[in-house]
Write a protein that holds these residues in place. Structure first.
Motif, mmCIF file in Angstrom:
data_model
loop_
_atom_site.group_PDB
_atom_site.id
_atom_site.type_symbol
_atom_site.label_atom_id
_atom_site.label_comp_id
_atom_site.label_asym_id
_atom_site.label_seq_id
_atom_site.Cartn_x
_atom_site.Cartn_y
_atom_site.Cartn_z
ATOM 1 N N THR A 211 18.438 68.716 53.281
ATOM 2 C CA THR A 211 19.466 68.564 52.252
ATOM 3 C C THR A 211 19.106 67.434 51.293
ATOM 4 O O THR A 211 18.523 66.421 51.702
ATOM 5 C CB THR A 211 20.842 68.240 52.887
ATOM 6 O OG1 THR A 211 20.728 67.000 53.590
ATOM 7 C CG2 THR A 211 21.291 69.321 53.844
ATOM 8 N N LYS A 212 19.490 67.618 50.042
ATOM 9 C CA LYS A 212 19.285 66.556 49.039
ATOM 10 C C LYS A 212 20.189 65.377 49.405
ATOM 11 O O LYS A 212 21.373 65.574 49.686
ATOM 12 C CB LYS A 212 19.657 67.127 47.667
ATOM 13 C CG LYS A 212 19.645 66.117 46.544
ATOM 14 C CD LYS A 212 19.827 66.780 45.199
ATOM 15 C CE LYS A 212 21.259 67.155 44.911
ATOM 16 N NZ LYS A 212 21.449 67.615 43.530
ATOM 17 N N GLU A 240 17.344 66.630 59.471
ATOM 18 C CA GLU A 240 16.675 65.334 59.399
ATOM 19 C C GLU A 240 17.553 64.282 60.094
ATOM 20 O O GLU A 240 18.784 64.450 60.158
ATOM 21 C CB GLU A 240 16.480 64.938 57.936
ATOM 22 C CG GLU A 240 15.515 65.843 57.202
ATOM 23 C CD GLU A 240 15.472 65.523 55.733
ATOM 24 O OE1 GLU A 240 14.664 64.691 55.328
ATOM 25 O OE2 GLU A 240 16.274 66.114 54.983
ATOM 26 N N ARG A 242 18.700 61.490 59.136
ATOM 27 C CA ARG A 242 19.802 61.033 58.271
ATOM 28 C C ARG A 242 20.976 62.009 58.306
ATOM 29 O O ARG A 242 22.149 61.619 58.386
ATOM 30 C CB ARG A 242 19.286 60.895 56.817
ATOM 31 C CG ARG A 242 20.355 60.776 55.762
ATOM 32 C CD ARG A 242 19.776 60.813 54.344
ATOM 33 N NE ARG A 242 18.932 61.956 54.057
ATOM 34 C CZ ARG A 242 19.374 63.143 53.633
ATOM 35 N NH1 ARG A 242 20.668 63.358 53.470
ATOM 36 N NH2 ARG A 242 18.530 64.117 53.385
ATOM 37 N N GLY A 281 17.723 70.966 44.830
ATOM 38 C CA GLY A 281 16.982 71.573 43.726
ATOM 39 C C GLY A 281 15.542 71.823 44.136
ATOM 40 O O GLY A 281 15.224 71.860 45.335
ATOM 41 N N GLY A 283 13.178 69.773 43.947
ATOM 42 C CA GLY A 283 12.687 68.586 44.641
ATOM 43 C C GLY A 283 12.910 68.687 46.147
ATOM 44 O O GLY A 283 12.104 68.176 46.934
ATOM 45 N N THR A 284 13.978 69.338 46.561
ATOM 46 C CA THR A 284 14.246 69.466 47.999
ATOM 47 C C THR A 284 13.274 70.463 48.637
ATOM 48 O O THR A 284 12.840 70.282 49.767
ATOM 49 C CB THR A 284 15.720 69.867 48.224
ATOM 50 O OG1 THR A 284 16.538 68.958 47.483
ATOM 51 C CG2 THR A 284 16.112 69.806 49.682
ATOM 52 N N TRP A 287 10.150 68.553 48.993
ATOM 53 C CA TRP A 287 10.315 67.617 50.109
ATOM 54 C C TRP A 287 10.115 68.342 51.443
ATOM 55 O O TRP A 287 9.397 67.874 52.328
ATOM 56 C CB TRP A 287 11.709 66.990 50.037
ATOM 57 C CG TRP A 287 11.987 66.048 51.145
ATOM 58 C CD1 TRP A 287 12.593 66.334 52.341
ATOM 59 C CD2 TRP A 287 11.660 64.662 51.195
ATOM 60 N NE1 TRP A 287 12.662 65.216 53.122
ATOM 61 C CE2 TRP A 287 12.094 64.168 52.444
ATOM 62 C CE3 TRP A 287 11.038 63.790 50.300
ATOM 63 C CZ2 TRP A 287 11.929 62.837 52.822
ATOM 64 C CZ3 TRP A 287 10.884 62.465 50.683
ATOM 65 C CH2 TRP A 287 11.315 62.005 51.922
ATOM 66 N N SER A 306 20.086 71.249 39.100
ATOM 67 C CA SER A 306 20.396 71.752 37.760
ATOM 68 C C SER A 306 19.420 72.838 37.310
ATOM 69 O O SER A 306 19.760 73.681 36.494
ATOM 70 C CB SER A 306 20.371 70.594 36.770
ATOM 71 O OG SER A 306 19.091 70.014 36.764
ATOM 72 N N LEU A 307 18.190 72.834 37.819
ATOM 73 C CA LEU A 307 17.202 73.760 37.265
ATOM 74 C C LEU A 307 16.895 74.905 38.227
ATOM 75 O O LEU A 307 17.320 76.032 38.012
ATOM 76 C CB LEU A 307 15.936 72.979 36.899
ATOM 77 C CG LEU A 307 14.996 73.641 35.910
ATOM 78 C CD1 LEU A 307 15.729 74.026 34.645
ATOM 79 C CD2 LEU A 307 13.849 72.695 35.553
ATOM 80 N N LYS A 462 5.025 62.064 43.863
ATOM 81 C CA LYS A 462 5.356 60.983 44.813
ATOM 82 C C LYS A 462 4.082 60.347 45.380
ATOM 83 O O LYS A 462 2.985 60.783 45.058
ATOM 84 C CB LYS A 462 6.179 61.562 45.959
ATOM 85 C CG LYS A 462 7.519 62.124 45.518
ATOM 86 C CD LYS A 462 8.515 62.053 46.630
ATOM 87 C CE LYS A 462 9.932 62.334 46.261
ATOM 88 N NZ LYS A 462 10.296 62.590 44.897
HETATM 89 N N1 LIG Z 1 15.795 65.672 52.256
HETATM 90 C C1 LIG Z 1 15.368 64.801 51.362
HETATM 91 N N2 LIG Z 1 15.043 63.535 51.709
HETATM 92 C C2 LIG Z 1 14.611 62.638 50.784
HETATM 93 N N3 LIG Z 1 14.504 62.900 49.498
HETATM 94 C C3 LIG Z 1 14.821 64.128 49.081
HETATM 95 C C4 LIG Z 1 15.269 65.144 49.988
HETATM 96 N N4 LIG Z 1 15.519 66.271 49.298
HETATM 97 C C5 LIG Z 1 15.232 65.964 48.013
HETATM 98 N N5 LIG Z 1 14.815 64.704 47.891
HETATM 99 C C6 LIG Z 1 14.421 64.038 46.650
HETATM 100 O O1 LIG Z 1 15.566 63.944 45.819
HETATM 101 C C7 LIG Z 1 15.192 64.147 44.460
HETATM 102 C C8 LIG Z 1 16.121 65.153 43.796
HETATM 103 O O2 LIG Z 1 16.093 66.345 44.519
HETATM 104 P P1 LIG Z 1 16.285 67.749 43.842
HETATM 105 O O3 LIG Z 1 15.273 67.979 42.791
HETATM 106 O O4 LIG Z 1 16.338 68.739 44.941
HETATM 107 O O5 LIG Z 1 17.712 67.657 43.219
HETATM 108 P P2 LIG Z 1 18.136 67.570 41.716
HETATM 109 O O6 LIG Z 1 17.403 66.437 41.079
HETATM 110 O O7 LIG Z 1 19.631 67.517 41.701
HETATM 111 O O8 LIG Z 1 17.655 68.946 41.168
HETATM 112 P P3 LIG Z 1 17.397 69.265 39.642
HETATM 113 O O9 LIG Z 1 16.233 68.422 39.242
HETATM 114 O O10 LIG Z 1 17.122 70.711 39.640
HETATM 115 O O11 LIG Z 1 18.651 68.889 38.929
HETATM 116 C C9 LIG Z 1 13.730 64.610 44.486
HETATM 117 O O12 LIG Z 1 12.932 63.540 44.038
HETATM 118 C C10 LIG Z 1 13.437 64.905 45.906
HETATM 119 O O13 LIG Z 1 12.124 64.548 46.297
#
Ligand SMILES: Nc1ncnc2c1ncn2[C@@H]1O[C@H](COP(=O)(O)OP(=O)(O)OP(=O)(O)O)[C@@H](O)[C@H]1O
Ligand SMILES: NC(=O)c1ccc[n+]([C@@H]2O[C@H](COP(=O)([O-])OP(=O)(O)OC[C@H]3O[C@@H](n4cnc5c(N)ncnc54)[C@H](O)[C@@H]3O)[C@@H](O)[C@H]2O)c1
Length: 518
Positions: A211-212, A240, A242, A281, A283-284, A287, A306-307, A462
C-alpha cells in the motif's frame, strides 16, 4: 627529387637522413652545413627551422596518439575481462535458477512438486502445450515453508500461461520455432510478443498487499480488503511490517496477518506468495516489484494515485475484480525489467561487484548536483555507441517508455515489446535522437577517466549512487519480468492509459465543411 636532412631539437643534424636535389647542387650538404655555409640566405634558414619544428610537433602528436591507443587497448582488454567475469557469473546464477526449478515435461514438473524450494515459470515443451494448441508455461510447485519449523507445508498455487486471448485456444498448429528456414526460405513462424493469459491450475492461497504510505483512503481500503480476502476468500495474507502495525492499531483481530522481519525473509517471499496486490499509483507497483530481486508473483494493481499507467483496476470495484482474478483466466502484461550492475574502477580486480539492481521503468545516469555537462561513454556489446554530453542518459524498459524517457523525448513503446530505450536527457547536440536497442544487448555507460565531474545513477527514480571517473554501469535485460493483470488485455490497457493518462494526440476534430479536394 629533393633531399633534406633533419635536425633534432638540440640543433644536432642527423647525418643519416639526407635529401638530394641535384638541380640545386645541395645534394651532398647536410642542412647544418648548408645553414653554416649559407648564412646570408636568412629566409631559407627560417624556412628550414620552421619546417623542422613542424616535424617535431608531428612526431610528438604521433607519439601521443600511439600512447593513447595503447592505453585504450589495455582498457578495452580489462573491460572485456570484466564482461566475461560478469557474463559467467550471470550464466552461473541462471544455471542455478534453472537447476532449482525449470521442468521441461510434466513428469519432471510433478517430480519437482516434491522437491522444489523456489517457484519458477516453467516451459512446457510438449504434453500440456499440445492440449489446447497453445504455447504455455506453467508453475507447479509445492514449497516447504521457510519458517524453519520444518513441519508446515505451504502449497503454492499452480498456474499456466498461454499465448492467445483470455485462454481461448488458438487453432493454428503450434510451431516452436520463432524463425524457420525450410528449404532456405526464412520466415517468422511465431511473433515474439503475444497476448498472454494466466490460468490457475490450483487455487491461489496467499496474497501479499502493498500500500502507498501516508494515504488515509488507502489505509481505509486496505483494512476492508484484508478483511474481505480473509473472511470471504479464506486467503493467507502478507503485508509490509508498517501495514501490519497499522492494521493491529485498528483491531487486534488482524493478528492473522503475516509479515517479514529481515531481508532474508523478503528474498523467500516469492516462494510463498501467489499474488501481489498494490493499492496506490505507478510508484507502488515500482515499489512492489523492487522487493523481488528474482521471480515476481503476478501483480493486481489498483489505482489510487492520479495517473496510473500500470494500475488499470478501479479500487471501488475491488471485489468483482479480485473474484475474476482469483477465478482466472486473466490477461497479463509481461513487463521486462533491466538488471544493472555498477562496476567501480577502484574494485576492478575484485570478483564481487555491487548488488544487482532490477528496474521496471529505467535506470538514469545524470549530472546530479554538478553544473558541468555529463560526459558518458556508451558501449553496446563492446561496440562504441556514442558519448553523451548533456544532462544525462536514460536506459529504459518499454514499460518505462511512458515515464521519464517520454519526458526526455523518447518514443512510447507497448510494454510487451522487448527492447532497451536509449534516451538522452537534454543532449547538447542537434542530432542526438533516441535509440531503441534489441533486448539481447548489454549496454555499458562509463564515466571517462578524464571527466570533469562524477555522475549519478538512480534506479526507478530511487537509490541514487555516485559514479566516479572510471566507474561504469552495465545494464542488460533481466530474466525475471513483472506480470501485471490487465483490465481488458495488454494492448487495450496500454492505449487506454496513453489516452486517459496523457491525453495523447487529443485535438479538436476538424469540421466537415470547408474546402475539399476536387
Ligand atoms: N509500500 C510502499 N512503501 C514505501 N514507499 C512507497 C510504497 N508504495 C509507494 N511508495 C512510494 O510512494 C510514492 C508515491 O507512490 P505512488 O506513485 O504509488 O502514488 P501517487 O504519487 O499518489 O501516484 P500518482 O503519481 O499516480 O499520483 C512513490 O515514490 C513510491 O515509491
Ligand atoms: N521528468 C519526468 O517525467 C520524471 C522525472 C523523474 C522521475 N520520473 C519517473 O518517476 C518514476 C518514479 O515514479 P514514482 O511514482 O516513484 O515517483 P513520483 O511520485 O515522483 O511520480 C512520478 C510520476 O511518474 C509516473 N510514472 C511512473 N511510472 C510510470 C510509467 N511506467 N508510465 C507512465 N507514468 C509513470 C507516476 O504515475 C507519477 O505520476 C521514475 O521511474 C521515472 O520514470 C519522471
Amino acid at each position: 627529387m629533393s633531399t633534406y636532412k633533419l635536425i633534432d631539437s638540440n640543433g644536432n643534424g642527423d647525418v643519416n637522413s639526407l635529401c638530394s636535389n641535384p638541380e640545386n647542387g645541395f645534394s651532398n650538404l647536410s642542412v647544418q652545413e648548408f645553414l653554416i655555409q649559407q648564412t646570408p640566405m636568412q629566409a631559407t634558414d627560417d624556412h628550414l627551422i620552421e619546417f623542422s619544428e613542424a616535424l617535431r610537433t608531428v612526431a610528438k602528436a604521433l607519439r601521443g596518439a600511439a600512447e593513447g591507443k595503447a592505453v585504450a587497448q589495455a582498457e578495452a582488454a580489462e573491460w572485456k575481462r570484466r564482461y566475461e567475469l560478469e557474463r559467467s557469473k550471470n550464466a552461473e546464477s541462471q544455471q542455478k535458477e534453472v537447476s532449482n526449478g525449470v521442468c521441461s515435461d510434466e513428469s519432471n514438473c510433478q517430480r519437482m512438486e516434491h522437491s522444489a524450494k523456489s517457484p519458477r515459470l516453467h516451459a512446457l515443451e510438449n504434453g500440456n502445450a499440445g492440449r489446447n494448441g497453445m504455447e504455455s508455461i506453467c508453475s507447479h510447485e509445492v514449497l516447504q515453508d521457510g519458517n524453519g519449523d520444518g513441519n508446515k507445508l505451504m502449497r503454492k498455487a499452480s498456474f499456466k500461461l498461454a499465448w492467445g486471448c483470455k485462454g481461448q485456444a488458438n487453432n493454428d498448429q503450434h510451431k516452436k520455432e520463432i524463425v524457420s528456414f525450410e528449404r532456405g526460405n526464412i520466415s517468422t513462424a511465431e511473433r515474439s510478443s503475444k497476448q498472454i493469459s494466466l490460468t490457475w491450475e490450483s487455487n491461489p492461497q496467499t496474497v501479499l498487499i502493498f500500500t502507498k504510505p501516508n494515504s488515509t483512503s488507502v489505509r481505509i481500503l486496505s483494512v476492508e480488503l484484508v478483511r474481505w480476502l480473509r473472511m470471504q476468500k479464506g486467503l493467507n495474507i502478507y503485508v509490509e511490517p508498517r501495514v501490519k502495525a497499522e492494521l493491529l492499531a485498528e483491531s487486534s483481530s488482524f493478528n492473522f496477518v503475516q509479515t517479514w522481519e529481515d531481508d532474508k525473509e523478503i528474498s523467500r517471499l516469492h516462494t510463498k506468495v501467489d499474488l501481489l496486490i498494490t493499492l496506490g499509483g505507478d510508484g507502488t507497483v515500482l515499489w512492489a516489484a523492487s522487493m523481488f530481486k528474482g521471480p515476481v508473483p503476478p501483480i493486481v494493481p489498483f489505482s489510487m494515485g492520479s495517473l496510473g499507467f500500470m494500475t488499470p483496476f478501479h479500487s471501488e470495484q475491488y471485489r468483482e475484480c479480485l473474484e475474476a482474478v482469483l477465478r482466472g483466466p486473466i490477461s497479463i502484461t509481461l513487463r521486462h525489467r533491466l538488471q544493472c550492475h555498477i562496476i567501480r574502477d577502484k574494485a576492478r580486480h575484485e570478483y564481487e561487484t555491487e548488488e544487482t539492481m532490477l528496474v521496471l521503468n529505467e535506470v538514469t545516469i545524470d549530472r546530479g548536483i554538478s553544473s558541468y555537462l555529463t560526459n558518458l561513454e556508451c558501449y553496446c556489446d563492446n561496440s562504441f555507441v556514442t558519448c553523451v554530453q548533456g544532462d544525462g542518459l536514460i536506459l529504459s524498459t518499454t514499460s518505462g517508455s511512458t515515464a521519464y524517457s517520454l519526458a526526455a523525448g523518447g518514443s512510447m513503446v507497448h510494454p510487451q515489446v522487448p527492447g532497451i530505450l536509449f534516451t538522452p536527457i537534454c543532449p547538447h547536440s542537434l542530432s542526438f535522437r533516441p535509440l531503441i536497442l534489441p533486448d539481447h544487448v548489454t549496454v555499458r555507460v562509463q564515466v571517462p577517466f578524464n571527466s570533469r565531474s562524477s555522475a549519478w545513477v538512480s534506479f526507478d527514480g530511487k537509490d541514487r549512487k555516485q559514479l566516479e571517473a572510471g566507474d561504469a554501469l552495465v545494464c542488460s535485460m533481466a530474466p525475471w519480468p513483472v506480470s501485471t493483470a490487465c483490465q481488458v488485455e495488454s494492448t487495450n490497457d496500454f492505449l487506454r492509459s496513453i489516452h486517459d493518462g496523457l491525453h495523447w494526440n487529443l485535438r479538436k476534430i476538424q469540421s466537415f465543411d470547408g474546402p475539399r479536394e476536387t
